[in-house]
Design a protein around this motif. Structure first.
Motif, PDB file in Angstrom:
ATOM      1  N   GLN A   1      -5.353  10.442   5.232  1.00 32.73           N
ATOM      2  CA  GLN A   1      -4.152   9.630   5.896  1.00 32.73           C
ATOM      3  C   GLN A   1      -4.314   9.380   7.333  1.00 32.73           C
ATOM      4  O   GLN A   1      -4.153   8.732   8.023  1.00 32.73           O
ATOM      5  CB  GLN A   1      -2.867  10.076   5.422  1.00 32.73           C
ATOM      6  CG  GLN A   1      -2.605   9.878   3.912  1.00 32.73           C
ATOM      7  CD  GLN A   1      -1.422  10.751   3.547  1.00 32.73           C
ATOM      8  OE1 GLN A   1      -0.968  11.702   4.360  1.00 32.73           O
ATOM      9  NE2 GLN A   1      -0.848  10.629   2.467  1.00 32.73           N
TER      10      GLN A   1
ATOM     11  N   GLU B   1      -4.635  14.591   3.187  1.00 34.74           N
ATOM     12  CA  GLU B   1      -3.972  14.450   4.683  1.00 34.74           C
ATOM     13  C   GLU B   1      -5.314  13.923   5.832  1.00 34.74           C
ATOM     14  O   GLU B   1      -5.101  13.064   6.522  1.00 34.74           O
ATOM     15  CB  GLU B   1      -3.644  15.824   5.200  1.00 34.74           C
ATOM     16  CG  GLU B   1      -2.537  16.227   4.341  1.00 34.74           C
ATOM     17  CD  GLU B   1      -2.211  17.807   4.829  1.00 34.74           C
ATOM     18  OE1 GLU B   1      -2.836  18.212   5.633  1.00 34.74           O
ATOM     19  OE2 GLU B   1      -1.208  18.243   4.271  1.00 34.74           O
TER      20      GLU B   1
ATOM     21  N   LEU C   1      -7.429   5.390  -0.775  1.00 36.21           N
ATOM     22  CA  LEU C   1      -6.985   7.091  -1.097  1.00 36.21           C
ATOM     23  C   LEU C   1      -7.625   7.085  -2.543  1.00 36.21           C
ATOM     24  O   LEU C   1      -8.117   8.045  -3.038  1.00 36.21           O
ATOM     25  CB  LEU C   1      -5.802   7.174  -1.066  1.00 36.21           C
ATOM     26  CG  LEU C   1      -5.294   7.346   0.513  1.00 36.21           C
ATOM     27  CD1 LEU C   1      -3.753   7.615   0.772  1.00 36.21           C
ATOM     28  CD2 LEU C   1      -6.074   8.572   1.035  1.00 36.21           C
TER      29      LEU C   1
ATOM     30  N   ARG D   1      -6.053   6.600   8.456  1.00 33.95           N
ATOM     31  CA  ARG D   1      -5.513   5.456   8.161  1.00 33.95           C
ATOM     32  C   ARG D   1      -5.986   4.869   6.923  1.00 33.95           C
ATOM     33  O   ARG D   1      -6.418   3.577   7.037  1.00 33.95           O
ATOM     34  CB  ARG D   1      -5.572   4.696   9.283  1.00 33.95           C
ATOM     35  CG  ARG D   1      -4.866   5.360  10.604  1.00 33.95           C
ATOM     36  CD  ARG D   1      -4.784   4.294  11.606  1.00 33.95           C
ATOM     37  NE  ARG D   1      -4.280   4.712  12.915  1.00 33.95           N
ATOM     38  CZ  ARG D   1      -2.850   4.883  13.041  1.00 33.95           C
ATOM     39  NH1 ARG D   1      -2.208   4.178  12.113  1.00 33.95           N
ATOM     40  NH2 ARG D   1      -2.338   5.403  14.163  1.00 33.95           N
ATOM     41  N   CYS D   2      -6.341   5.665   5.949  1.00 37.73           N
ATOM     42  CA  CYS D   2      -6.932   5.074   4.665  1.00 37.73           C
ATOM     43  C   CYS D   2      -5.786   4.377   3.917  1.00 37.73           C
ATOM     44  O   CYS D   2      -4.713   4.774   4.005  1.00 37.73           O
ATOM     45  CB  CYS D   2      -7.559   5.995   3.815  1.00 37.73           C
ATOM     46  SG  CYS D   2      -9.072   6.860   4.387  1.00 37.73           S
ATOM     47  N   SER D   3      -6.113   3.117   3.383  1.00 36.04           N
ATOM     48  CA  SER D   3      -5.118   2.502   2.736  1.00 36.04           C
ATOM     49  C   SER D   3      -4.797   3.293   1.477  1.00 36.04           C
ATOM     50  O   SER D   3      -5.424   4.033   0.995  1.00 36.04           O
ATOM     51  CB  SER D   3      -5.547   1.066   2.762  1.00 36.04           C
ATOM     52  OG  SER D   3      -6.813   1.065   1.728  1.00 36.04           O
ATOM     53  N   GLU D   4      -3.767   2.860   0.713  1.00 40.13           N
ATOM     54  CA  GLU D   4      -3.479   3.469  -0.772  1.00 40.13           C
ATOM     55  C   GLU D   4      -4.677   3.026  -1.536  1.00 40.13           C
ATOM     56  O   GLU D   4      -4.944   3.991  -2.265  1.00 40.13           O
ATOM     57  CB  GLU D   4      -2.520   2.715  -1.343  1.00 40.13           C
ATOM     58  CG  GLU D   4      -1.896   3.252  -2.778  1.00 40.13           C
ATOM     59  CD  GLU D   4      -1.545   4.660  -2.631  1.00 40.13           C
ATOM     60  OE1 GLU D   4      -1.214   5.497  -3.566  1.00 40.13           O
ATOM     61  OE2 GLU D   4      -1.134   4.971  -1.500  1.00 40.13           O
TER      62      GLU D   4
END
Length: 276
Positions: free
Chosen positions: A176, A173, A185, A179-182
């Motif tokens: 996210q 959470e 992450l 605003r981390c990208s996939e």
């Protein structure tokens, strides 16, 4: 300046004390293990001398047989093809197992679709599949690699799956929220958190892989370290039979120790936790 110098001296003293404690702990560990090993060898020697040599042997006899087998090249002749199978099978199990565990844990569609199949295959004893594998692949190296792969794949996949599923949701959470990208992450949160589980899976897979390596030698071709064990046992050469058995034990210990070193490099936080 005096305060800064005093603080530096205090810090250096603390680091020196920590290093001294670590060195003392390592020496204690080495001493305990050495005493334990010597005690076991002495007990083995005493018991072995009182048993019929046809049924049992002693460490001294095993050592003499090992020198003879190494000098003649016989041991390496049987060990080399087994190590090749171990390398191929473990490499495939690690690559495919880690990839499968990551996909199943991260994407629920893969989990729903493939998990029942993996559970079904894992529930079947691998030994029961050996005759079928031999019929499909043959008696050569390919069949041995497939057998070893089946032994080593599931510990890697299951531990990787559990490691990814066990990642703290609050960390995700936070990622996210920033605003981390996939990809970010995966690289910054998921993989570092799952890495200790993956390394544990590799250690478990190594032990099962050694079992699969010997089993593949027994069921497929007249080669490998497993066949050497059976041949020497059938001819009642117990001292020579124990040489590959002891060698497999040392091989397992050495490879596990190597994996722990790698874990300390790639996941030092997990290694420190284990040491604590």
């Amino acid at each position: 300046m005096i305060i800064v110098r005093n603080s530096n001296v205090s810090a250096n003293g603390s680091i020196g004390a920590i290093r001294g404690l670590l060195a003392s702990r390592m020496m204690q560990t080495a001493a305990i293990r050495a005493v334990s090993l010597i005690t076991i060898l002495i007990i083995w020697q005493v018991i072995g001398r009182s048993v019929d040599p046809v049924l049992f042997t002693t460490p001294v006899a095993v050592a003499k047989a090992a020198v003879t087998m190494i000098g003649s090249g016989e041991l390496w002749t049987y060990l080399a093809p087994s190590l090749l199978v171990l390398a191929y099978g473990m490499a495939l199990a690690c690559i495919i197992g880690i990839a499968a565990g990551l996909l199943l844990a991260r994407y629920w569609m893969f989990d729903v679709a493939i998990s029942p199949l993996l559970t079904f295959l894992y529930s079947i004893p691998t030994v029961a599949l050996v005759p079928l594998i031999v019929m499909w692949v043959g008696f050569d190296t390919g069949a041995k690699v497939v057998i070893l792969f089946l032994f080593a794949f599931f510990p890697v996949a299951i531990n990787t799956y559990q490691g990814v599923r066990g990642v703290d949701s609050k960390l995700l959470e936070v990622g996210q929220a920033f605003r981390c990208s996939e990809r970010q992450l995966w690289t910054n949160i998921i993989l570092p958190a799952a890495l200790p589980f993956i390394m544990t899976g590799l250690r478990l897979a190594l032990g099962r892989g050694l079992i699969g390596m010997v089993l593949a030698d027994l069921y497929t071709a007249i080669s490998g370290i497993g066949y050497l064990i059976v041949r020497t046992a059938n001819t009642y050469q117990i001292d020579r039979m124990f040489v590959p058995v002891v060698l497999l034990g040392f091989l397992g210990v050495s490879l596990t120790w190597l994996l722990r070193i790698i874990e300390a490099r790639v996941a030092p936080w997990a290694a420190r936790k284990d040491n604590d």
